[in-house]
Write a protein that holds these residues in place. Structure first.
Motif, mmCIF file in Angstrom:
data_model
loop_
_atom_site.group_PDB
_atom_site.id
_atom_site.type_symbol
_atom_site.label_atom_id
_atom_site.label_comp_id
_atom_site.label_asym_id
_atom_site.label_seq_id
_atom_site.Cartn_x
_atom_site.Cartn_y
_atom_site.Cartn_z
ATOM 1 N N TYR A 55 0.853 -1.317 -0.067
ATOM 2 C CA TYR A 55 -0.099 0.056 0.043
ATOM 3 C C TYR A 55 0.940 1.441 -0.111
ATOM 4 O O TYR A 55 0.417 2.343 -0.545
ATOM 5 C CB TYR A 55 -1.015 0.020 1.301
ATOM 6 C CG TYR A 55 -1.845 1.180 1.200
ATOM 7 C CD1 TYR A 55 -2.728 1.588 0.318
ATOM 8 C CD2 TYR A 55 -1.903 1.909 2.597
ATOM 9 C CE1 TYR A 55 -3.432 2.599 0.222
ATOM 10 C CE2 TYR A 55 -2.978 2.984 2.609
ATOM 11 C CZ TYR A 55 -3.815 3.169 1.647
ATOM 12 O OH TYR A 55 -4.798 4.174 1.600
ATOM 13 N N GLU A 58 1.684 2.198 -3.589
ATOM 14 C CA GLU A 58 0.532 2.519 -4.153
ATOM 15 C C GLU A 58 0.173 3.934 -3.687
ATOM 16 O O GLU A 58 -0.107 4.759 -4.590
ATOM 17 C CB GLU A 58 -0.718 1.940 -3.866
ATOM 18 C CG GLU A 58 -0.993 0.483 -4.206
ATOM 19 C CD GLU A 58 -1.939 -0.288 -3.657
ATOM 20 O OE1 GLU A 58 -3.115 0.396 -3.274
ATOM 21 O OE2 GLU A 58 -1.907 -1.324 -3.589
ATOM 22 N N LEU A 59 0.832 4.340 -2.699
ATOM 23 C CA LEU A 59 0.362 5.951 -2.339
ATOM 24 C C LEU A 59 1.527 6.598 -2.773
ATOM 25 O O LEU A 59 1.234 7.867 -2.521
ATOM 26 C CB LEU A 59 0.488 5.857 -0.461
ATOM 27 C CG LEU A 59 -0.904 5.310 0.266
ATOM 28 C CD1 LEU A 59 -0.864 5.159 1.559
ATOM 29 C CD2 LEU A 59 -1.967 6.078 -0.286
ATOM 30 N N ARG A 375 -3.034 2.428 8.001
ATOM 31 C CA ARG A 375 -3.242 2.654 6.526
ATOM 32 C C ARG A 375 -3.905 4.166 6.224
ATOM 33 O O ARG A 375 -3.464 4.837 5.515
ATOM 34 C CB ARG A 375 -4.317 1.744 5.996
ATOM 35 C CG ARG A 375 -3.650 0.386 5.709
ATOM 36 C CD ARG A 375 -4.840 -0.520 5.514
ATOM 37 N NE ARG A 375 -4.167 -2.019 5.393
ATOM 38 C CZ ARG A 375 -4.040 -2.560 4.200
ATOM 39 N NH1 ARG A 375 -4.333 -2.148 3.163
ATOM 40 N NH2 ARG A 375 -3.312 -3.703 4.365
ATOM 41 N N HIS A 379 -2.145 7.326 4.208
ATOM 42 C CA HIS A 379 -2.991 7.890 3.518
ATOM 43 C C HIS A 379 -2.975 9.456 3.478
ATOM 44 O O HIS A 379 -2.677 9.987 2.664
ATOM 45 C CB HIS A 379 -4.223 7.250 3.146
ATOM 46 C CG HIS A 379 -5.249 7.657 2.212
ATOM 47 N ND1 HIS A 379 -5.840 9.013 2.129
ATOM 48 C CD2 HIS A 379 -5.166 7.457 0.718
ATOM 49 C CE1 HIS A 379 -6.662 9.203 0.970
ATOM 50 N NE2 HIS A 379 -6.086 8.411 0.296
ATOM 51 N N ALA A 382 0.428 10.760 2.884
ATOM 52 C CA ALA A 382 0.833 10.600 1.492
ATOM 53 C C ALA A 382 0.040 11.909 0.793
ATOM 54 O O ALA A 382 0.652 12.284 -0.385
ATOM 55 C CB ALA A 382 0.664 9.274 0.854
ATOM 56 N N THR A 383 -1.020 12.013 0.739
ATOM 57 C CA THR A 383 -1.890 12.827 0.195
ATOM 58 C C THR A 383 -1.955 14.402 0.768
ATOM 59 O O THR A 383 -1.863 15.398 -0.203
ATOM 60 C CB THR A 383 -3.543 12.601 0.293
ATOM 61 O OG1 THR A 383 -3.858 12.375 1.613
ATOM 62 C CG2 THR A 383 -3.666 11.176 -0.656
#
Lengths: 412, 271
Positions: A55, A58-59, A375, A379, A382-383
């Motif tokens: 994950y 992915e991030l 997670r 997230h 990362a965002t």
């Protein structure tokens, strides 16, 4: 433009200790009875932890960080190379940082040269190769003589990099690992060889040995901002003394971060995992209470002179990270940062400005933290944190390190 | 006389000397280390009444230089061959405590003709199946960052031992004392850590090569080296007498000076 790099670090802690663990056991390392291990509850544990790392790719994290620990609840990766092999089949872009393999645990470090070359081939050149000498727990677990471990370690590093770069067969006339025929198959994908990172906890000797060899130095001691700054200054000076020039990617630091929608929510959500991590996982390591197995007079790896220096600069029986009484103490320490995206952004940018480090290796999962919380935090980071930090750090590095293009060209 | 440094193979070796008479080499253990840096310690003072006592500090201990080239017992035996030569000693009595006893036994098994008598006090060095030497390195890691109860318990009759608390106090001691203890652990770990925890599996069968007089002294409450090791030493040294010192722990040489001195003096004067 060159921005700071963010790596997702996992320890793979054991999350199912009993509630009275801290009262009943002196350490989470070496002697922590493995009757506490529950195979049934742990059935999906490795899969979940590997999924969290996937994950991370992915991030958009720059890399995923693995590490090696033995006979403890702090980190269940007894073999990081196994996890790296698994990740090689599930990731496509992120660097795999094995930080690192414990050289003294191998009868011959050439095994690491081979395994790392395999991982580098299997990932199309995505390995960052970490070599670790280890600490006290390996002295006890694996009978490593700490007094001699360092000279063996540096010989092992040199043997591995030479095995990667020099054509074989050649003879290695080392004191510790003499070999008639060094001739490894395969060689690594990256040429001349994967980047090498060495973790250290402020010792001048380790910094010097890294500088001599062009290795990158990773500060693993979970220190606060100003101590990080001091370490960077020291390493930068040592790099210059050895004829090099420091730039932000020569160093990395370990941080622990939890991001939630607000500061209050971050503390509330992170509490269970963070305090489990501090009280249980750090017991026997970075905790005054109990008996530490990672550093001390029974594991006399430091020279008498270094030990004298340590005694002169430390207070006996002082609280360590794992002894923190409350969130405010943790906040002040700065090695665990929990807060809103804005808070975490601000504090990390302060550190980047202060220290001029370019590699941030960040632990998102703590102790028995619920996977969904880890997670969510990843997230949000990362965002809502990482993009701004990348942009601001790129501007900062362009200003403070005007020759960075050239320097990176040289070292590549 | 008391302390002086001699030069051996480019390294400084610190020697405590006292008395006149037949030469007696004393090889020290953990509990001797703070004492060997100052005046002549009490046991050595007693032995010096009838003998010339010579106590060299092991490399890295007291004021002796550390030897980076010291990897194993073989290296240490060569170091002592040089020490004996520098002191112009041909034959001598040999007394060893704790891991100094191990070194003494190794020397006696290699050069029996040079040893007039062998006295071992709580000697490590042997492998006795089912009765391992306790892990002194583990207990040298303080509890709660401050306390050395388990270390004192292993080295002395109990954690509350008075001499134990003087030599291995809780918390941070004086800097020079801390460094003396640290040096001893560095020395011990060089050849006694990995493997085999303060012993040599081959020593036992080699001891038969020493056929001279031997004496085995053990503390009643030795928590470092089990009593079975005293029996094993005695068995291999032609049934050497075993003297058990009541109420003493492992470090008889500092815990029961009068008893140890009387036994050793009596034994030395017969041989």
């Amino acid at each position: 433009m060159h921005a700071a790099k963010f790596f997702c670090w996992h320890f793979m802690a054991y999350p199912y200790l009993p509630d009275d663990f801290d009262d009943k056991y002196e350490s989470a390392w070496v002697t922590v009875p493995n009757s506490l291990w529950d195979s049934e509850k742990s059935a999906d544990l490795y899969q979940e932890y590997i999924d969290q790392l996937v994950y991370g790719e992915e991030l958009g994290f720059d890399g995923l960080v693995l590490n090696e620990h033995h006979q403890n609840v702090y980190g269940l990766m007894a073999s990081p190379n196994l996890i790296a092999a698994a990740l090689s089949q599930r990731t496509e872009r992120a660097k795999l940082v094995v930080l690192g393999s414990l050289l003294p645990l191998r009868k011959n470090p050439l095994r690491i040269a081979e395994e790392y070359a395999m991982i580098d081939m299997m990932t199309q050149g995505r390995l960052i190769a970490g070599f670790v000498v280890g600490g006290g727990s390996e002295a006890f677990n694996y009978n490593i003589t700490s007094v001699k471990a360092r000279s063996q370690f540096w010989e092992g590093c040199d043997l591995i990099t030479r095995a990667w770069t020099d054509d074989g067969p050649f003879e290695h006339e080392g004191e510790h690992y003499p070999l008639r025929y060094v001739n490894i198959w395969p060689k690594p994908r990256q040429q001349p060889h994967p980047e090498v990172w060495i973790p250290g906890s402020l010792s001048i000797e380790t910094m010097e040995e890294c500088a001599k060899r062009g290795y990158n130095y990773f500060l693993s001691s979970r220190v606060h901002g100003s101590a990080t700054k001091a370490a960077v200054s020291r390493f930068a000076q040592i790099v210059e003394d050895h004829g090099g020039a420091y730039h932000p990617y020569r160093m990395g630091v370990l941080l622990s971060v939890y991001v939630a929608e607000s500061d209050e929510q971050a503390r509330e959500e992170a509490s269970e995992g963070v305090w489990y991590f501090l009280r249980n996982c750090l017991k026997g390591h970075l905790r005054r209470e109990g008996r530490t197995q990672t550093f001390g007079p029974g594991i006399p790896s430091q020279s008498k002179r270094s030990w004298e220096n340590y005694l002169n600069n430390s207070e006996p029986g002082r609280d360590l990270l794992g002894d923190a009484k409350d969130w405010d103490t943790l906040d002040a320490g700065g090695s665990i940062i929990a807060g809103s995206p804005e808070t975490v952004r601000r504090r990390l940018m302060e550190l980047i400005e202060l220290a001029g480090v370019g590699n941030f290796l960040i632990q998102f999962h703590f102790g028995n933290m619920k996977p969904e919380l880890a997670r969510k935090s990843m997230h949000l980071f990362a965002t809502e944190v990482m993009p701004t930090l990348r942009q601001q750090s790129a501007e900062l590095f362009a200003r403070d390190f005007p020759n960075l293009d050239e320097q990176l060209g040289e070292s590549a | 006389m008391s302390g002086r440094a001699i030069e051996v193979d480019g390294n400084q070796v610190w020697i405590i000397e006292e008395g006149n008479g037949g030469p007696v080499i004393y090889l020290h253990g953990f509990a001797d280390v703070p004492g060997l840096a100052g005046d002549v310690p009490p046991l050595q003072m007693e032995l010096a009444k009838d003998f010339q006592i010579i106590a060299p500090a092991h490399p890295a201990c007291s004021k002796s230089d550390e030897r980076e080239d010291l990897d194993n017992m073989e290296d240490l035996v060569f170091h002592y061959l040089d020490v004996f030569e520098a002191l112009d000693l041909d034959t001598f009595h040999l007394v060893g405590s704790c891991l100094g006893g191990w070194v003494a036994a190794e020397i006696a098994s290699r050069y029996p003709e040079r040893i007039r008598s062998l006295s071992l006090i709580g000697a490590t060095g042997l492998f006795v199946k089912g009765h391992p030497v306790a892990d002194i390195f583990w207990v040298a890691q303080p509890e709660d960052g401050l306390y050395y109860n388990d270390l004192r318990n292993i080295l002395f009759s109990s954690k509350d031992s008075e001499i134990g608390n003087e030599l291995f106090p809780d918390g941070r001691g004086e800097l020079d004392r801390e460094l003396l203890r640290y040096g001893m652990f560095r020395f011990a770990s060089r050849f006694g850590f990995s493997p085999p925890y303060l012993h040599n599996r081959k020593l036992r069968s080699r001891l038969r090569r020493y056929k001279g007089p031997a004496l085995v002294i053990w503390g009643e409450n030795d928590h470092l080296v089990p009593r079975e090791h005293a029996t094993a030493y005695s068995d291999e040294l032609n049934n050497a007498p075993i003297e058990i010192i009541s109420e003493s722990g492992h470090s008889v040489q500092v815990e029961a000076v009068a008893d140890a001195a009387a036994l050793i003096l009596k034994f030395l004067s017969k041989n």
